[in-house]
Design an enzyme around this catalytic site. Structure first.
Site, mmCIF file in Angstrom:
data_model
loop_
_atom_site.group_PDB
_atom_site.id
_atom_site.type_symbol
_atom_site.label_atom_id
_atom_site.label_comp_id
_atom_site.label_asym_id
_atom_site.label_seq_id
_atom_site.Cartn_x
_atom_site.Cartn_y
_atom_site.Cartn_z
ATOM 1 N N ASP A 10 0.884 -1.154 0.000
ATOM 2 C CA ASP A 10 0.000 0.000 0.000
ATOM 3 C C ASP A 10 0.933 1.219 0.000
ATOM 4 O O ASP A 10 2.135 1.075 0.226
ATOM 5 C CB ASP A 10 -0.884 -0.038 1.260
ATOM 6 C CG ASP A 10 -1.755 1.196 1.395
ATOM 7 O OD1 ASP A 10 -2.297 1.666 0.380
ATOM 8 O OD2 ASP A 10 -1.879 1.718 2.523
ATOM 9 N N LEU A 11 0.406 2.406 -0.219
ATOM 10 C CA LEU A 11 1.272 3.591 -0.289
ATOM 11 C C LEU A 11 1.223 4.431 0.989
ATOM 12 O O LEU A 11 2.190 4.497 1.745
ATOM 13 C CB LEU A 11 0.877 4.449 -1.496
ATOM 14 C CG LEU A 11 1.696 5.733 -1.702
ATOM 15 C CD1 LEU A 11 3.158 5.424 -1.999
ATOM 16 C CD2 LEU A 11 1.108 6.559 -2.841
ATOM 17 N N ASP A 12 0.073 5.059 1.232
ATOM 18 C CA ASP A 12 -0.047 5.974 2.381
ATOM 19 C C ASP A 12 0.051 5.213 3.693
ATOM 20 O O ASP A 12 -0.703 4.267 3.922
ATOM 21 C CB ASP A 12 -1.398 6.717 2.333
ATOM 22 C CG ASP A 12 -1.481 7.645 1.127
ATOM 23 O OD1 ASP A 12 -0.424 7.937 0.559
ATOM 24 O OD2 ASP A 12 -2.592 8.060 0.775
ATOM 25 N N THR A 18 1.423 10.334 3.871
ATOM 26 C CA THR A 18 0.764 11.531 3.338
ATOM 27 C C THR A 18 -0.483 11.877 4.140
ATOM 28 O O THR A 18 -1.158 12.846 3.836
ATOM 29 C CB THR A 18 0.397 11.370 1.850
ATOM 30 O OG1 THR A 18 -0.391 10.191 1.728
ATOM 31 C CG2 THR A 18 1.628 11.248 0.975
ATOM 32 N N LYS A 46 -9.129 7.530 7.223
ATOM 33 C CA LYS A 46 -8.106 6.684 6.574
ATOM 34 C C LYS A 46 -8.773 5.659 5.661
ATOM 35 O O LYS A 46 -9.656 4.930 6.087
ATOM 36 C CB LYS A 46 -7.258 5.966 7.627
ATOM 37 C CG LYS A 46 -6.098 6.806 8.101
ATOM 38 C CD LYS A 46 -5.103 5.995 8.899
ATOM 39 C CE LYS A 46 -3.887 6.822 9.275
ATOM 40 N NZ LYS A 46 -3.017 6.141 10.221
ATOM 41 N N SER A 115 -2.800 0.739 -4.237
ATOM 42 C CA SER A 115 -3.218 1.881 -3.417
ATOM 43 C C SER A 115 -4.503 2.504 -3.942
ATOM 44 O O SER A 115 -4.747 2.533 -5.142
ATOM 45 C CB SER A 115 -2.104 2.936 -3.434
ATOM 46 O OG SER A 115 -2.575 4.172 -2.950
ATOM 47 N N ALA A 116 -5.304 3.043 -3.018
ATOM 48 C CA ALA A 116 -6.538 3.731 -3.408
ATOM 49 C C ALA A 116 -6.243 5.150 -3.897
ATOM 50 O O ALA A 116 -7.091 5.799 -4.493
ATOM 51 C CB ALA A 116 -7.489 3.789 -2.216
ATOM 52 N N LYS A 146 -11.194 -0.924 -0.891
ATOM 53 C CA LYS A 146 -10.890 -1.898 0.158
ATOM 54 C C LYS A 146 -11.979 -1.767 1.230
ATOM 55 O O LYS A 146 -12.416 -0.671 1.466
ATOM 56 C CB LYS A 146 -9.506 -1.598 0.773
ATOM 57 C CG LYS A 146 -8.350 -1.631 -0.238
ATOM 58 C CD LYS A 146 -7.079 -1.013 0.373
ATOM 59 C CE LYS A 146 -5.960 -0.896 -0.640
ATOM 60 N NZ LYS A 146 -4.781 -0.210 -0.138
ATOM 61 N N GLU A 170 0.226 -3.379 4.630
ATOM 62 C CA GLU A 170 -0.922 -2.475 4.755
ATOM 63 C C GLU A 170 -0.948 -1.796 6.120
ATOM 64 O O GLU A 170 -0.505 -2.378 7.101
ATOM 65 C CB GLU A 170 -2.218 -3.286 4.619
ATOM 66 C CG GLU A 170 -2.969 -3.094 3.336
ATOM 67 C CD GLU A 170 -3.519 -1.695 3.120
ATOM 68 O OE1 GLU A 170 -3.523 -0.876 4.054
ATOM 69 O OE2 GLU A 170 -3.958 -1.423 1.990
ATOM 70 N N ASP A 171 -1.501 -0.578 6.182
ATOM 71 C CA ASP A 171 -1.581 0.107 7.479
ATOM 72 C C ASP A 171 -3.016 0.335 7.935
ATOM 73 O O ASP A 171 -3.232 0.853 9.018
ATOM 74 C CB ASP A 171 -0.859 1.462 7.415
ATOM 75 C CG ASP A 171 -1.657 2.484 6.629
ATOM 76 O OD1 ASP A 171 -1.800 3.630 7.101
ATOM 77 O OD2 ASP A 171 -2.156 2.146 5.542
#
Length: 219
Positions: A10-12, A18, A46, A115-116, A146, A170-171
């Protein structure tokens, strides 16, 4: 190292944080509309889409906007957010992430982004990771959010790895659920109390050593 496994990030909150930029941009929007917006409220956004986030914020501020004004505020928030993103560089990569990415590259392990965020490519470019990824699936490529596994299933397909051979970092709770729903190995980055559904949870990448990555890839 021979492996038939692949990794999806995932990104963020995993590669970069971010969330702080989203918070600043949403807080400015709320303040401009005449009410406040807290970090606790930001936590509740989130993994939530921009449109649904604005709806929640307006509910908290007990405010209603016309359709036109709603769209205008969404665009303003995004412009504001992107002004922060424009200043990003490699220093924004979260501690410990680079060593894992370097290890995957050295050992020819395919990895993708799932990522979303519709700004994912832009962000990866800013932090000089865009060219490193074998595939990128972001908010422009998916129709289901998700915990639907769509984003991860597309990512696995793009790197030619079966879902059950994929490892996801994932966070968010929704992201961990999406990985589990895809029958993938889920590794939560954050608090154990929140991400308890993940197969493993680490506070951040500094807690993950390369031996653990080796073990995951060889099992």
């Amino acid at each position: 190292m021979e492996t038939n496994k692949g990794v999806i990030f995932d990104l963020d909150g995993v590669i970069v944080d971010t969330a702080k930029f989203h918070f600043l941009a949403w807080r400015k929007l709320a303040n401009d509309l005449g009410f406040d917006f807290t970090e606790e409220q930001n936590e509740q956004l989130k993994g939530v889409s921009r449109e649904d986030s604005l709806k929640k914020i307006l509910d908290w501020g007990e405010l209603e906007l016309s359709k036109t004004e709603f769209k205008r505020q969404m665009a303003l928030k995004n412009e504001n957010y992107l002004s922060y993103v424009a200043k990003m560089d490699e220093d924004e990569i979260l501690p410990g992430v680079q060593k894992v990415i370097d290890y995957l590259i050295e050992n020819n392990v395919p990895f993708a982004l799932g990522s979303a965020s519709k700004n994912a490519r832009n962000i990866l470019k800013k932090i000089n990771l865009l060219e490193k990824f074998d595939a990128i699936v972001d908010g422009n490529d998916v129709s289901k959010a998700k915990p639907d596994p769509e984003v991860f299933l597309i990512a696995a397909e793009k790197i030619n790895i079966k879902p059950e051979k994929s490892i996801v970092f994932e966070d968010s709770v929704a992201g961990v659920q999406a990985a589990n729903n895809a029958n993938m190995m889920s590794i939560g980055i954050g608090e154990k109390e929140i991400l308890g559904e993940a197969d493993y949870v680490f506070k951040d990448f500094t807690e993950i050593d390369i031996d653990f990555i080796k073990k995951l890839l060889s099992n």
